[in-house]
Design a protein around this motif. Structure first.
Motif, mmCIF file in Angstrom:
data_model
loop_
_atom_site.group_PDB
_atom_site.id
_atom_site.type_symbol
_atom_site.label_atom_id
_atom_site.label_comp_id
_atom_site.label_asym_id
_atom_site.label_seq_id
_atom_site.Cartn_x
_atom_site.Cartn_y
_atom_site.Cartn_z
ATOM 1 N N MET A 1 -11.878 7.912 -14.939
ATOM 2 C CA MET A 1 -10.456 8.180 -14.696
ATOM 3 C C MET A 1 -9.975 7.297 -13.548
ATOM 4 N N MET A 2 -8.708 6.931 -13.615
ATOM 5 C CA MET A 2 -8.116 6.155 -12.535
ATOM 6 C C MET A 2 -8.179 6.968 -11.252
ATOM 7 N N GLU A 3 -8.420 6.309 -10.161
ATOM 8 C CA GLU A 3 -8.418 6.978 -8.864
ATOM 9 C C GLU A 3 -7.198 6.501 -8.089
ATOM 10 N N ILE A 4 -6.377 7.429 -7.659
ATOM 11 C CA ILE A 4 -5.176 7.061 -6.927
ATOM 12 C C ILE A 4 -5.401 7.223 -5.430
ATOM 13 N N LYS A 5 -4.754 6.372 -4.671
ATOM 14 C CA LYS A 5 -4.817 6.436 -3.215
ATOM 15 C C LYS A 5 -3.593 7.183 -2.722
ATOM 16 N N GLY A 6 -3.797 8.151 -1.865
ATOM 17 C CA GLY A 6 -2.689 8.923 -1.316
ATOM 18 C C GLY A 6 -2.533 10.233 -2.041
ATOM 19 N N ASP A 7 -1.779 11.132 -1.419
ATOM 20 C CA ASP A 7 -1.577 12.459 -1.991
ATOM 21 C C ASP A 7 -0.523 12.466 -3.085
ATOM 22 N N LEU A 8 0.478 11.621 -2.941
ATOM 23 C CA LEU A 8 1.593 11.576 -3.875
ATOM 24 C C LEU A 8 1.958 10.115 -4.091
ATOM 25 N N ALA A 31 -1.627 16.169 -11.302
ATOM 26 C CA ALA A 31 -0.675 15.728 -12.330
ATOM 27 C C ALA A 31 -1.279 14.627 -13.191
ATOM 28 N N LEU A 32 -1.967 13.693 -12.560
ATOM 29 C CA LEU A 32 -2.603 12.617 -13.321
ATOM 30 C C LEU A 32 -3.692 13.176 -14.230
ATOM 31 N N ALA A 33 -4.513 14.084 -13.720
ATOM 32 C CA ALA A 33 -5.585 14.679 -14.522
ATOM 33 C C ALA A 33 -5.016 15.432 -15.723
ATOM 34 N N LYS A 34 -3.960 16.225 -15.525
ATOM 35 C CA LYS A 34 -3.335 16.975 -16.623
ATOM 36 C C LYS A 34 -2.713 16.024 -17.651
ATOM 37 N N THR A 35 -2.116 14.954 -17.172
ATOM 38 C CA THR A 35 -1.521 13.957 -18.061
ATOM 39 C C THR A 35 -2.583 13.338 -18.946
#
Length: 116
Positions: A1-8, A31-35
């Motif tokens: 899964m993509m890993e995002i930097k930051g909380d939002l 939100a990304l995980a649910k998407t």
């Protein structure tokens, strides 16, 4: 899964077929995980302070065709199939006005009827 930097992080939402930019929203890791899990766009609603499934009130869901992350991993691009309009004001795109405020888009639904 993509890993995002930051909380939002900002999520640019684009029509998968036409390339039209439909909206800008924000995502957190949940939100990304649910998407990615459901194939329907989920966002973090800053005004509601909670996770939000796009279309849960209007029925105008976004089916995610493709998800990308930018080079700094702090912004997401979602390419979607949009049901109805993306904008809560009744337009297909949230970017329906020019810089002078002139309406450039057409309404695709009546928000008074959808959000009772």
């Amino acid at each position: 899964m993509m890993e995002i930097k930051g909380d939002l992080v900002p999520a640019v939402v684009q029509d998968a077929k036409t390339g039209e930019v439909l909206m800008l929203a924000y995502m957190n890791r949940e939100a990304l995980a649910k998407t990615l899990e459901t194939g329907k766009a989920h966002y973090w609603s800053r005004s509601r302070g909670k996770l939000w499934l796009k279309g849960e009130s209007s029925g105008h869901f976004q089916e995610v065709v493709e998800a990308r992350i930018d080079c700094d991993q702090d912004a997401i691009l979602l390419k979607v199939r949009q049901e109805g309009g993306a904008c809560h004001m009744g337009y297909r795109s949230c970017f329906y006005r020019d810089l002078e405020g002139k309406v450039m888009g057409e309404k695709v639904f009546n928000p008074d009827e959808v959000y009772r």
